[in-house]
Design a protein around this motif. Sequence first.
Motif, PDB file in Angstrom:
ATOM      1  N   VAL A  93     -12.767  -0.908  11.558  1.00 10.19           N
ATOM      2  CA  VAL A  93     -12.820  -0.647  10.111  1.00 10.19           C
ATOM      3  C   VAL A  93     -12.742  -1.954   9.345  1.00 10.19           C
ATOM      4  CG1 VAL A  93     -12.038   1.664   9.484  1.00 10.19           C
ATOM      5  CG2 VAL A  93     -10.377   0.029  10.328  1.00 10.19           C
ATOM      6  N   ARG A 116      -0.654   7.757  14.091  1.00  9.96           N
ATOM      7  CA  ARG A 116       0.635   7.594  14.769  1.00  9.96           C
ATOM      8  C   ARG A 116       1.053   8.874  15.502  1.00  9.96           C
ATOM      9  NH1 ARG A 116       3.972   3.285  13.084  1.00  9.96           N
ATOM     10  NH2 ARG A 116       2.840   1.831  11.762  1.00  9.96           N
ATOM     11  N   VAL A 132      -0.684   2.360  18.921  1.00  7.00           N
ATOM     12  CA  VAL A 132      -1.488   3.091  17.924  1.00  7.00           C
ATOM     13  C   VAL A 132      -2.898   2.529  17.753  1.00  7.00           C
ATOM     14  CG1 VAL A 132      -0.609   1.890  15.841  1.00  7.00           C
ATOM     15  CG2 VAL A 132      -1.352   4.246  15.676  1.00  7.00           C
ATOM     16  N   LYS A 150       0.804  -1.229   0.000  1.00  6.22           N
ATOM     17  CA  LYS A 150       0.000   0.000   0.000  1.00  6.22           C
ATOM     18  C   LYS A 150       0.841   1.286   0.000  1.00  6.22           C
ATOM     19  CE  LYS A 150      -2.149   0.320   3.688  1.00  6.22           C
ATOM     20  NZ  LYS A 150      -2.696   0.061   4.937  1.00  6.22           N
TER      21      LYS A 150
HETATM   22  O1   DC Z   1      -0.855   2.154   8.201  1.00  3.59           O
HETATM   23  P1   DC Z   1      -0.222   2.375   9.570  1.00  3.59           P
HETATM   24  O2   DC Z   1       0.439   1.163  10.139  1.00  3.59           O
HETATM   25  O3   DC Z   1       0.689   3.545   9.637  1.00  3.59           O
HETATM   26  O4   DC Z   1      -1.465   2.711  10.522  1.00  3.59           O
HETATM   27  C1   DC Z   1      -1.300   3.059  11.870  1.00  3.59           C
HETATM   28  C2   DC Z   1      -2.549   2.671  12.648  1.00  3.59           C
HETATM   29  O5   DC Z   1      -3.669   3.470  12.286  1.00  3.59           O
HETATM   30  C3   DC Z   1      -2.979   1.228  12.478  1.00  3.59           C
HETATM   31  O6   DC Z   1      -3.432   0.754  13.743  1.00  3.59           O
HETATM   32  C4   DC Z   1      -4.125   1.317  11.507  1.00  3.59           C
HETATM   33  C5   DC Z   1      -4.738   2.646  11.811  1.00  3.59           C
HETATM   34  N1   DC Z   1      -5.345   3.315  10.658  1.00  3.59           N
HETATM   35  C6   DC Z   1      -6.708   3.396  10.603  1.00  3.59           C
HETATM   36  O7   DC Z   1      -7.398   2.876  11.480  1.00  3.59           O
HETATM   37  N2   DC Z   1      -7.295   4.061   9.561  1.00  3.59           N
HETATM   38  C7   DC Z   1      -6.544   4.620   8.601  1.00  3.59           C
HETATM   39  N3   DC Z   1      -7.128   5.264   7.590  1.00  3.59           N
HETATM   40  C8   DC Z   1      -5.135   4.521   8.641  1.00  3.59           C
HETATM   41  C9   DC Z   1      -4.564   3.861   9.695  1.00  3.59           C
END
Ligand code: DC
Length: 231
Positions: A190, A39, A98, A16
């Motif tokens: 989600v 984050r 997170v 992604k």
């Molecule tokens: O993609 P990432 O690992 O940087 O995402 C960090 C956290 O945020 C992870 O727990 C997923 C969440 N996240 C989310 O819930 N909705 C998003 N649009 C992007 C990330």
Amino acid sequence: MTGIVVAIDGPAGTGKSTVSREVARRLGLAYFDTGATYRVATLTCLREGVNFDELSDVAAMVATMNVELILDPQNPHVALDGEDVSRLIRTDTVALSVSKVATNLEARPILQQIQRDVIAREVEGGFSKGAGVCAEGRDVTTVIAPEADVRVLLTADEDVRVARRAGEGADAATVREAVLGRDKKDSTVVSFHEAAEGVVTVDTTHLTIEEAVQAVLDLAEAARQKGSEGS
Ligand code: DC
């Protein structure tokens, strides 16, 4: 003329971020990693000693944090109170907490609004000067930008996703937990494993990065042609 919005979601290890950055770079768009907002919110709470179990305290902190996002696909970064925290938000300390912010249903809408505002700004001006934005993250195709010109769900077989992350270092068990465990936690709020209506699935299991990028560029080109036919 308004800019194009490319929205990409999918679980960890599907390519992604790499694909989104490259698509943004090739199309001259801003690159928006929505995960970075979760984050940096987590980092703020850790710094200020906010208890993650106090949902309203976390939400209040998120609503007032002073964050600047630099959406350059060649050099994206995040500033908190003027300090570049791009590396800090990738540390294990932040990664471990997170999900507490991502599953906080009081903080989430605030971050979602910040994300919608970023996208709206790029369509009119901002970093991309109105060319538009490629935004990536778990819910961008469904909740954040359901009207995006291009909506893509990247998928890949579990074992391939784990193997890709393992290639970046760390031992197999830790990586398996990081990839599958966190997706599972996030899945409580989600849905990002099934494509919603109108979202195109690109399975990257057997694709190189270049092929995955090309698949998204093809969709963007198709959307552009459709848009110019309609206008
Ligand atoms: O993609 P990432 O690992 O940087 O995402 C960090 C956290 O945020 C992870 O727990 C997923 C969440 N996240 C989310 O819930 N909705 C998003 N649009 C992007 C990330």
